[in-house]
Design a protein around this motif. Sequence first.
Motif, PDB file in Angstrom:
ATOM      1  N   GLU A   1       0.821  -1.206   0.000  1.00  0.00           N
ATOM      2  CA  GLU A   1       0.000   0.000   0.000  1.00  0.00           C
ATOM      3  C   GLU A   1       0.859   1.262   0.000  1.00  0.00           C
ATOM      4  O   GLU A   1       0.495   2.263  -0.634  1.00  0.00           O
ATOM      5  CB  GLU A   1      -0.937  -0.004   1.212  1.00  0.00           C
ATOM      6  N   LEU A   2       1.999   1.230   0.695  1.00  0.00           N
ATOM      7  CA  LEU A   2       2.926   2.359   0.677  1.00  0.00           C
ATOM      8  C   LEU A   2       3.419   2.617  -0.739  1.00  0.00           C
ATOM      9  O   LEU A   2       3.479   3.768  -1.198  1.00  0.00           O
ATOM     10  CB  LEU A   2       4.102   2.078   1.612  1.00  0.00           C
ATOM     11  N   ARG A   3       3.762   1.552  -1.438  1.00  0.00           N
ATOM     12  CA  ARG A   3       4.224   1.691  -2.819  1.00  0.00           C
ATOM     13  C   ARG A   3       3.130   2.285  -3.713  1.00  0.00           C
ATOM     14  O   ARG A   3       3.407   3.124  -4.580  1.00  0.00           O
ATOM     15  CB  ARG A   3       4.666   0.329  -3.365  1.00  0.00           C
ATOM     16  N   GLU A   4       1.905   1.853  -3.484  1.00  0.00           N
ATOM     17  CA  GLU A   4       0.784   2.373  -4.272  1.00  0.00           C
ATOM     18  C   GLU A   4       0.592   3.867  -4.027  1.00  0.00           C
ATOM     19  O   GLU A   4       0.317   4.629  -4.965  1.00  0.00           O
ATOM     20  CB  GLU A   4      -0.501   1.606  -3.931  1.00  0.00           C
ATOM     21  N   VAL A   5       0.739   4.287  -2.779  1.00  0.00           N
ATOM     22  CA  VAL A   5       0.597   5.709  -2.449  1.00  0.00           C
ATOM     23  C   VAL A   5       1.676   6.520  -3.153  1.00  0.00           C
ATOM     24  O   VAL A   5       1.395   7.557  -3.767  1.00  0.00           O
ATOM     25  CB  VAL A   5       0.669   5.928  -0.919  1.00  0.00           C
ATOM     26  N   LEU A   6       2.920   6.060  -3.079  1.00  0.00           N
ATOM     27  CA  LEU A   6       4.009   6.787  -3.720  1.00  0.00           C
ATOM     28  C   LEU A   6       3.801   6.878  -5.227  1.00  0.00           C
ATOM     29  O   LEU A   6       4.061   7.920  -5.843  1.00  0.00           O
ATOM     30  CB  LEU A   6       5.346   6.112  -3.410  1.00  0.00           C
ATOM     31  N   SER A   7       3.322   5.809  -5.828  1.00  0.00           N
ATOM     32  CA  SER A   7       3.066   5.811  -7.271  1.00  0.00           C
ATOM     33  C   SER A   7       1.953   6.782  -7.635  1.00  0.00           C
ATOM     34  O   SER A   7       2.027   7.485  -8.646  1.00  0.00           O
ATOM     35  CB  SER A   7       2.699   4.397  -7.753  1.00  0.00           C
ATOM     36  N   SER A   8       0.924   6.853  -6.791  1.00  0.00           N
ATOM     37  CA  SER A   8      -0.211   7.733  -7.076  1.00  0.00           C
ATOM     38  C   SER A   8       0.155   9.212  -6.975  1.00  0.00           C
ATOM     39  O   SER A   8      -0.520  10.062  -7.547  1.00  0.00           O
ATOM     40  CB  SER A   8      -1.385   7.424  -6.126  1.00  0.00           C
TER      41      SER A   8
ATOM     42  N   SER B   1      13.618   3.294   1.822  1.00  0.00           N
ATOM     43  CA  SER B   1      14.015   2.252   0.872  1.00  0.00           C
ATOM     44  C   SER B   1      13.317   2.430  -0.475  1.00  0.00           C
ATOM     45  O   SER B   1      13.948   2.313  -1.535  1.00  0.00           O
ATOM     46  CB  SER B   1      13.705   0.864   1.440  1.00  0.00           C
ATOM     47  N   GLU B   2      12.021   2.711  -0.432  1.00  0.00           N
ATOM     48  CA  GLU B   2      11.264   2.885  -1.671  1.00  0.00           C
ATOM     49  C   GLU B   2      11.716   4.124  -2.438  1.00  0.00           C
ATOM     50  O   GLU B   2      11.823   4.105  -3.662  1.00  0.00           O
ATOM     51  CB  GLU B   2       9.765   2.969  -1.368  1.00  0.00           C
ATOM     52  N   LEU B   3      11.997   5.206  -1.718  1.00  0.00           N
ATOM     53  CA  LEU B   3      12.453   6.431  -2.382  1.00  0.00           C
ATOM     54  C   LEU B   3      13.811   6.215  -3.036  1.00  0.00           C
ATOM     55  O   LEU B   3      14.069   6.697  -4.149  1.00  0.00           O
ATOM     56  CB  LEU B   3      12.524   7.582  -1.386  1.00  0.00           C
ATOM     57  N   VAL B   4      14.699   5.485  -2.371  1.00  0.00           N
ATOM     58  CA  VAL B   4      16.024   5.205  -2.936  1.00  0.00           C
ATOM     59  C   VAL B   4      15.890   4.327  -4.175  1.00  0.00           C
ATOM     60  O   VAL B   4      16.543   4.567  -5.199  1.00  0.00           O
ATOM     61  CB  VAL B   4      16.938   4.530  -1.890  1.00  0.00           C
ATOM     62  N   ARG B   5      15.036   3.305  -4.097  1.00  0.00           N
ATOM     63  CA  ARG B   5      14.840   2.419  -5.249  1.00  0.00           C
ATOM     64  C   ARG B   5      14.292   3.187  -6.451  1.00  0.00           C
ATOM     65  O   ARG B   5      14.623   2.890  -7.601  1.00  0.00           O
ATOM     66  CB  ARG B   5      13.872   1.294  -4.891  1.00  0.00           C
TER      67      ARG B   5
ATOM     68  N   ILE C   1      22.032  -3.303   2.075  1.00  0.00           N
ATOM     69  CA  ILE C   1      22.280  -4.679   2.506  1.00  0.00           C
ATOM     70  C   ILE C   1      21.730  -5.619   1.433  1.00  0.00           C
ATOM     71  O   ILE C   1      20.515  -5.697   1.232  1.00  0.00           O
ATOM     72  CB  ILE C   1      21.657  -4.962   3.893  1.00  0.00           C
ATOM     73  N   ASN C   2      22.637  -6.299   0.716  1.00  0.00           N
ATOM     74  CA  ASN C   2      22.258  -7.094  -0.456  1.00  0.00           C
ATOM     75  C   ASN C   2      21.392  -6.242  -1.377  1.00  0.00           C
ATOM     76  O   ASN C   2      21.845  -5.227  -1.866  1.00  0.00           O
ATOM     77  CB  ASN C   2      21.597  -8.395  -0.038  1.00  0.00           C
ATOM     78  N   GLU C   3      20.133  -6.590  -1.553  1.00  0.00           N
ATOM     79  CA  GLU C   3      19.270  -5.812  -2.439  1.00  0.00           C
ATOM     80  C   GLU C   3      18.379  -4.825  -1.682  1.00  0.00           C
ATOM     81  O   GLU C   3      17.537  -4.159  -2.282  1.00  0.00           O
ATOM     82  CB  GLU C   3      18.384  -6.754  -3.274  1.00  0.00           C
ATOM     83  N   GLY C   4      18.546  -4.737  -0.365  1.00  0.00           N
ATOM     84  CA  GLY C   4      17.711  -3.850   0.437  1.00  0.00           C
ATOM     85  C   GLY C   4      18.500  -2.677   1.006  1.00  0.00           C
ATOM     86  O   GLY C   4      19.684  -2.495   0.718  1.00  0.00           O
ATOM     87  N   TYR C   5      17.816  -1.879   1.855  1.00  0.00           N
ATOM     88  CA  TYR C   5      18.422  -0.701   2.459  1.00  0.00           C
ATOM     89  C   TYR C   5      18.000  -0.610   3.920  1.00  0.00           C
ATOM     90  O   TYR C   5      16.953  -1.122   4.304  1.00  0.00           O
ATOM     91  CB  TYR C   5      17.987   0.577   1.728  1.00  0.00           C
TER      92      TYR C   5
ATOM     93  N   SER D   1      25.513  10.497   2.536  1.00  0.00           N
ATOM     94  CA  SER D   1      24.655  11.651   2.189  1.00  0.00           C
ATOM     95  C   SER D   1      23.581  11.261   1.172  1.00  0.00           C
ATOM     96  O   SER D   1      23.317  11.990   0.216  1.00  0.00           O
ATOM     97  CB  SER D   1      25.499  12.798   1.641  1.00  0.00           C
ATOM     98  N   ALA D   2      22.944  10.099   1.393  1.00  0.00           N
ATOM     99  CA  ALA D   2      22.025   9.541   0.402  1.00  0.00           C
ATOM    100  C   ALA D   2      20.639  10.195   0.412  1.00  0.00           C
ATOM    101  O   ALA D   2      19.993  10.285  -0.626  1.00  0.00           O
ATOM    102  CB  ALA D   2      21.898   8.048   0.602  1.00  0.00           C
ATOM    103  N   ILE D   3      20.166  10.608   1.596  1.00  0.00           N
ATOM    104  CA  ILE D   3      18.813  11.168   1.674  1.00  0.00           C
ATOM    105  C   ILE D   3      18.801  12.435   2.522  1.00  0.00           C
ATOM    106  O   ILE D   3      19.710  12.687   3.307  1.00  0.00           O
ATOM    107  CB  ILE D   3      17.813  10.150   2.280  1.00  0.00           C
ATOM    108  N   LYS D   4      17.738  13.218   2.342  1.00  0.00           N
ATOM    109  CA  LYS D   4      17.539  14.437   3.125  1.00  0.00           C
ATOM    110  C   LYS D   4      16.456  14.176   4.182  1.00  0.00           C
ATOM    111  O   LYS D   4      15.344  13.767   3.820  1.00  0.00           O
ATOM    112  CB  LYS D   4      17.142  15.590   2.221  1.00  0.00           C
TER     113      LYS D   4
END
Length: 305
Positions: A49-56, A79-83, A136-140, A298-301
């Motif tokens: 649902e978080l991903r759906e919100v960001l997409s919308s 994690s989603e914003l970085v991806r 971490i591997n494929e995650g954050y 310095s990856a995110i604000k």
Amino acid sequence: MKTNEVRNHLFIVNTRSGKGGSKQYLPLLRELKKKRRDVFVETTETIEELREVLSSYAGISVARIYAVGGDGTLSCLVSELVRRGDMRIEVAALPGGTGNDYIRNLMPRWFFEESPEKQIEAVMKARVKKIDIGRINEGYFVNIASVGLDADVIEKSLAFKNSKVLPPKLAYAFSAIYTVLLRKHKKSATVYLDGQKLEGDYLLVAIGNGKFYGGGIKVLPEAELSNGFYSIVKVKEMSNWSILRLAKPFVEGRHKEIKEIETLAGRHLRFVADTKFCVQYDGELLISKEVEMELLPSAIKVAVL
């Protein structure tokens, strides 16, 4: 300077965080939304649902997104914003979880003593700071990852958190005692720090940029959010009696009093084993024979006070 730029604020409320603790913010946020055209409010219960919100909201210029929930909600958002490559968006947080460990690094003590209304007002005015995160591997992860006894404790604490008998804030402490008393010694995964092998078996290794986890345990007292290095604590293997004896100074972050603790710093770690082992990162679990962690400076604000 763009004087006409609209700074939209998106609040994402995880209604399951802290057994519904984040819901206290909802009426206030919905009222704020009625008064301000630059405020948006959405509720979620799952990462999907978080991903759906960001997409919308992809077509809307959002300057700052607020994770209203616990550390897991904030970690998932980052994690989603970085991806998605959306590191230009500012990230903020309101403490609606059980532990709120990572938010302790962002906000002073007085913030947690304020009313939800005052917290919303303060965090919307907070300044922005660029901080490091971990891959971490494929995650954050934004706070802490760990291997060894601690990962086993967190694995069991997730079950205790869902218990209707045990208060959520006691889940980690109860799981720690349970795990220590019933644990069996097993060979540690081999650790490489910046290419160099770390010798000796260990009870646990904790890595991160945040100081706290497990509901206020100061596991990485020397950690910094943006110094370009992981803070790392390596605890030597010891008896169950020694674990119980040293628990109090460890929880309080008095690591210099414990000779079994080695404090390190670095940017890259690799764990390798012949059999699968458990790693926790921001409360999530990863089971693998090989795990790689890399610092992203310095990856995110993030909004801080």
